[in-house]
Design a protein around this motif. Structure first.
Motif, PDB file in Angstrom:
ATOM      1  N   LYS A  14       0.834  -1.205   0.000  1.00 14.79           N
ATOM      2  CA  LYS A  14       0.000   0.000   0.000  1.00 14.79           C
ATOM      3  C   LYS A  14       0.866   1.250   0.000  1.00 14.79           C
ATOM      4  O   LYS A  14       0.554   2.243  -0.672  1.00 14.79           O
ATOM      5  CB  LYS A  14      -0.916   0.009   1.237  1.00 14.79           C
ATOM      6  N   GLU A  15       1.946   1.229   0.760  1.00 23.14           N
ATOM      7  CA  GLU A  15       2.845   2.386   0.817  1.00 23.14           C
ATOM      8  C   GLU A  15       3.445   2.674  -0.560  1.00 23.14           C
ATOM      9  O   GLU A  15       3.600   3.836  -0.945  1.00 23.14           O
ATOM     10  CB  GLU A  15       3.950   2.144   1.841  1.00 23.14           C
ATOM     11  N   LYS A  16       3.790   1.625  -1.293  1.00 12.66           N
ATOM     12  CA  LYS A  16       4.341   1.823  -2.636  1.00 12.66           C
ATOM     13  C   LYS A  16       3.291   2.431  -3.574  1.00 12.66           C
ATOM     14  O   LYS A  16       3.599   3.293  -4.399  1.00 12.66           O
ATOM     15  CB  LYS A  16       4.837   0.491  -3.208  1.00 12.66           C
ATOM     16  N   ILE A  17       2.026   1.968  -3.439  1.00 17.07           N
ATOM     17  CA  ILE A  17       0.954   2.530  -4.267  1.00 17.07           C
ATOM     18  C   ILE A  17       0.713   3.983  -3.893  1.00 17.07           C
ATOM     19  O   ILE A  17       0.592   4.853  -4.763  1.00 17.07           O
ATOM     20  CB  ILE A  17      -0.341   1.696  -4.111  1.00 17.07           C
ATOM     21  N   ASN A  18       0.637   4.254  -2.586  1.00 11.99           N
ATOM     22  CA  ASN A  18       0.367   5.620  -2.127  1.00 11.99           C
ATOM     23  C   ASN A  18       1.498   6.586  -2.466  1.00 11.99           C
ATOM     24  O   ASN A  18       1.282   7.801  -2.534  1.00 11.99           O
ATOM     25  CB  ASN A  18       0.122   5.619  -0.617  1.00 11.99           C
ATOM     26  N   ALA A  19       2.697   6.048  -2.661  1.00 13.73           N
ATOM     27  CA  ALA A  19       3.839   6.901  -3.000  1.00 13.73           C
ATOM     28  C   ALA A  19       3.784   7.385  -4.451  1.00 13.73           C
ATOM     29  O   ALA A  19       4.483   8.340  -4.818  1.00 13.73           O
ATOM     30  CB  ALA A  19       5.148   6.146  -2.753  1.00 13.73           C
ATOM     31  N   LEU A  20       2.954   6.737  -5.271  1.00 15.24           N
ATOM     32  CA  LEU A  20       2.839   7.148  -6.672  1.00 15.24           C
ATOM     33  C   LEU A  20       2.153   8.505  -6.754  1.00 15.24           C
ATOM     34  O   LEU A  20       1.112   8.727  -6.140  1.00 15.24           O
ATOM     35  CB  LEU A  20       2.006   6.142  -7.462  1.00 15.24           C
ATOM     36  N   THR A  21       2.717   9.394  -7.527  1.00 17.56           N
ATOM     37  CA  THR A  21       2.050  10.667  -7.792  1.00 17.56           C
ATOM     38  C   THR A  21       1.500  10.715  -9.207  1.00 17.56           C
ATOM     39  O   THR A  21       0.602  11.491  -9.510  1.00 17.56           O
ATOM     40  CB  THR A  21       3.017  11.843  -7.593  1.00 17.56           C
ATOM     41  N   SER A  22       2.044   9.866 -10.091  1.00 21.32           N
ATOM     42  CA  SER A  22       1.602   9.871 -11.482  1.00 21.32           C
ATOM     43  C   SER A  22       1.900   8.516 -12.118  1.00 21.32           C
ATOM     44  O   SER A  22       2.897   7.870 -11.771  1.00 21.32           O
ATOM     45  CB  SER A  22       2.311  10.980 -12.270  1.00 21.32           C
ATOM     46  N   ILE A  23       1.015   8.089 -13.019  1.00 24.57           N
ATOM     47  CA  ILE A  23       1.287   6.864 -13.787  1.00 24.57           C
ATOM     48  C   ILE A  23       1.837   7.201 -15.170  1.00 24.57           C
ATOM     49  O   ILE A  23       2.021   6.307 -16.001  1.00 24.57           O
ATOM     50  CB  ILE A  23       0.035   5.985 -13.926  1.00 24.57           C
ATOM     51  N   ASP A  24       2.091   8.488 -15.413  1.00 21.80           N
ATOM     52  CA  ASP A  24       2.609   8.920 -16.712  1.00 21.80           C
ATOM     53  C   ASP A  24       4.121   9.110 -16.711  1.00 21.80           C
ATOM     54  O   ASP A  24       4.703   9.422 -17.749  1.00 21.80           O
ATOM     55  CB  ASP A  24       1.939  10.240 -17.127  1.00 21.80           C
ATOM     56  N   GLU A  25       4.750   8.948 -15.546  1.00 19.92           N
ATOM     57  CA  GLU A  25       6.195   9.134 -15.483  1.00 19.92           C
ATOM     58  C   GLU A  25       6.921   7.926 -16.087  1.00 19.92           C
ATOM     59  O   GLU A  25       6.434   6.800 -16.034  1.00 19.92           O
ATOM     60  CB  GLU A  25       6.632   9.340 -14.032  1.00 19.92           C
ATOM     61  N   ASP A  26       8.093   8.184 -16.660  1.00 19.89           N
ATOM     62  CA  ASP A  26       8.894   7.123 -17.286  1.00 19.89           C
ATOM     63  C   ASP A  26       9.940   6.601 -16.308  1.00 19.89           C
ATOM     64  O   ASP A  26      10.717   7.377 -15.744  1.00 19.89           O
ATOM     65  CB  ASP A  26       9.592   7.649 -18.548  1.00 19.89           C
ATOM     66  N   TYR A  27       9.932   5.298 -16.118  1.00 15.24           N
ATOM     67  CA  TYR A  27      10.927   4.647 -15.273  1.00 15.24           C
ATOM     68  C   TYR A  27      11.518   3.459 -16.029  1.00 15.24           C
ATOM     69  O   TYR A  27      10.876   2.890 -16.924  1.00 15.24           O
ATOM     70  CB  TYR A  27      10.300   4.137 -13.963  1.00 15.24           C
ATOM     71  N   GLU A  28      12.716   3.101 -15.662  1.00 17.32           N
ATOM     72  CA  GLU A  28      13.312   1.894 -16.227  1.00 17.32           C
ATOM     73  C   GLU A  28      12.477   0.677 -15.816  1.00 17.32           C
ATOM     74  O   GLU A  28      11.937   0.622 -14.715  1.00 17.32           O
ATOM     75  CB  GLU A  28      14.755   1.738 -15.740  1.00 17.32           C
ATOM     76  N   SER A  29      12.407  -0.312 -16.701  1.00 18.76           N
ATOM     77  CA  SER A  29      11.516  -1.453 -16.480  1.00 18.76           C
ATOM     78  C   SER A  29      11.903  -2.309 -15.274  1.00 18.76           C
ATOM     79  O   SER A  29      11.091  -3.087 -14.793  1.00 18.76           O
ATOM     80  CB  SER A  29      11.468  -2.329 -17.736  1.00 18.76           C
ATOM     81  N   ASN A  30      13.125  -2.165 -14.795  1.00 23.19           N
ATOM     82  CA  ASN A  30      13.555  -2.980 -13.648  1.00 23.19           C
ATOM     83  C   ASN A  30      13.340  -2.265 -12.312  1.00 23.19           C
ATOM     84  O   ASN A  30      13.712  -2.787 -11.259  1.00 23.19           O
ATOM     85  CB  ASN A  30      15.030  -3.370 -13.797  1.00 23.19           C
ATOM     86  N   THR A  31      12.746  -1.069 -12.331  1.00 19.58           N
ATOM     87  CA  THR A  31      12.550  -0.322 -11.087  1.00 19.58           C
ATOM     88  C   THR A  31      11.223  -0.693 -10.438  1.00 19.58           C
ATOM     89  O   THR A  31      10.273  -1.125 -11.101  1.00 19.58           O
ATOM     90  CB  THR A  31      12.565   1.194 -11.346  1.00 19.58           C
ATOM     91  N   ASP A  32      11.159  -0.480  -9.120  1.00 15.91           N
ATOM     92  CA  ASP A  32       9.914  -0.745  -8.390  1.00 15.91           C
ATOM     93  C   ASP A  32       8.794   0.160  -8.885  1.00 15.91           C
ATOM     94  O   ASP A  32       7.629  -0.268  -8.994  1.00 15.91           O
ATOM     95  CB  ASP A  32      10.124  -0.528  -6.895  1.00 15.91           C
TER      96      ASP A  32
END
Length: 355
Positions: A242-260
């Motif tokens: 839940k903490e990881k979900i709540n830490a998200l501010t946007s689903i449009d940001e680009d991250y490397e595929s191996n990142t949490d």
């Protein structure tokens, strides 16, 4: 020490993972919310409208109310549970004061329940023509008496005076009905679908003017997102996910595929895309019900709605403008409006407004 006041009222929104409480007042000028708190509850204490441990939940809420110096006095409750039965019916056109009598005498013809086990109320959906005859369209809301009595008992144990229990769909209807603008510029006109991404299920209420047209549950809550991410992060417990979900501010940001972050965003998108087809079926049902029925725009509430990008996904899927509820023109509140919308709507007592 808490003080007694005749001015403010408490409103409780009972949900599966937390109980949200607001303290405020409704008048003809609008709503003023002075305080808000959220009290987490475990599944073995409260779940799906059932109070499993009255002593523990009374202690948790009592401590929270005391520590936040929330007012003693009148209290309202808003509940939503899969145990609530709703049914759309048509009855002959009669005076408003005759509707309850018709429902009472014909209830078991409309919905197969033992009337003695339920508290039954109705919401008017407006007039309708049926084979050239004008009738009244109603939504029956049937709540098990055991659930009503346990919630009223809980409020009394908190040394509060329980006045009414409301239904979440009706609370949202009233909240949208008394306001004219969302987020400062969006006019509240036409037919609005309010979508709440809950833990156990998603709640869809379609409101047209002052009428609640449709109220449905989709049995895909964001607990399924947590379950899917538990396979991605096998070493984490539910709260850590839940903490990881709540830490998200946007689903449009680009991250490397191996990142949490990338893995969580991918999980959120997969979950949202699994919910949308089920919601679309409800929209289609509404549109097919009567000529001219259509959803004009969508308002997102609670849950995942605070993550940027969710509204854009919704707009693209349904081809309808979608916004997150951040402010309302007749609500003065400094907190998270989308989170506390049900509790705030529960404060509205139409026909009983005090100056």
């Amino acid at each position: 020490m808490r003080i007694f006041t005749r001015k403010n009222v408490l409103s409780f929104d009972f949900t599966n993972t937390e109980i949200k409480v607001v303290e405020g007042k409704y008048s003809r000028k609008g709503l003023v919310i002075d305080k808000s708190i959220s009290v987490p509850v475990a599944r073995d204490i409260y779940w799906d409208g059932i109070i499993h441990d009255m002593e523990h939940i009374t202690y948790l809420l009592g401590q929270a109310l005391n520590s936040n110096n929330m007012a003693l006095g009148e209290a309202y409750g808003v509940i939503n549970t899969t145990e609530i039965l709703t049914r759309g019916i048509m009855i002959p056109k009669v005076e408003d004061n005759e509707i309850d009598s018709i429902i009472h005498y014909q209830l078991e013809d409309y919905i197969p329940i033992n009337a003695e086990d339920y508290v039954v109320n109705h919401l008017k959906l407006g007039p309708i023509m049926d084979e050239g005859i004008e009738k009244i369209n109603l939504m029956l809301v049937c709540v098990p008496k055991s659930i009503v009595e346990s919630h009223l008992s809980l409020i009394k144990k908190l040394k509060l005076n329980p006045m009414v229990l409301d239904y979440s769909g009706n609370a949202i209807r009233k909240l949208l009905m008394i306001n004219q603008q969302i987020n400062g510029s969006n006019e509240i006109t036409g037919s609005i679908a309010a979508i709440g991404f809950g833990y156990e299920s998603s709640i869809i209420n379609i409101i047209d003017g002052d009428l609640l047209k449709v109220s449905r549950l989709v049995d895909i809550g964001w607990k399924y997102l947590i379950e899917s991410l538990s396979h991605v992060f096998p070493g984490l417990n539910e709260n850590e996910i839940k903490e990881k979900i709540n830490a998200l501010t946007s689903i449009d940001e680009d991250y490397e595929s191996n990142t949490d972050e990338y893995k969580v965003i991918n999980g959120v998108k997969t979950y949202i895309n699994s919910v949308f087809p089920n919601i679309d079926m409800i929209f289609r049902y509404y549109s097919a019900g009567q000529v001219g029925n259509d959803v004009d725009y969508i308002v997102l509430l609670d849950g995942l709605s605070n993550i940027d990008g969710i509204e854009k996904m919704c707009t693209n899927f349904f081809n309808k403008p979608t916004i997150r509820m951040k402010s309302l023109n007749r609500v003065k509140f400094d907190g998270d409006l989308s989170k506390y919308a049900n509790a705030i709507g529960g404060l509205i007592r139409l026909g009983e407004v005090k100056k």
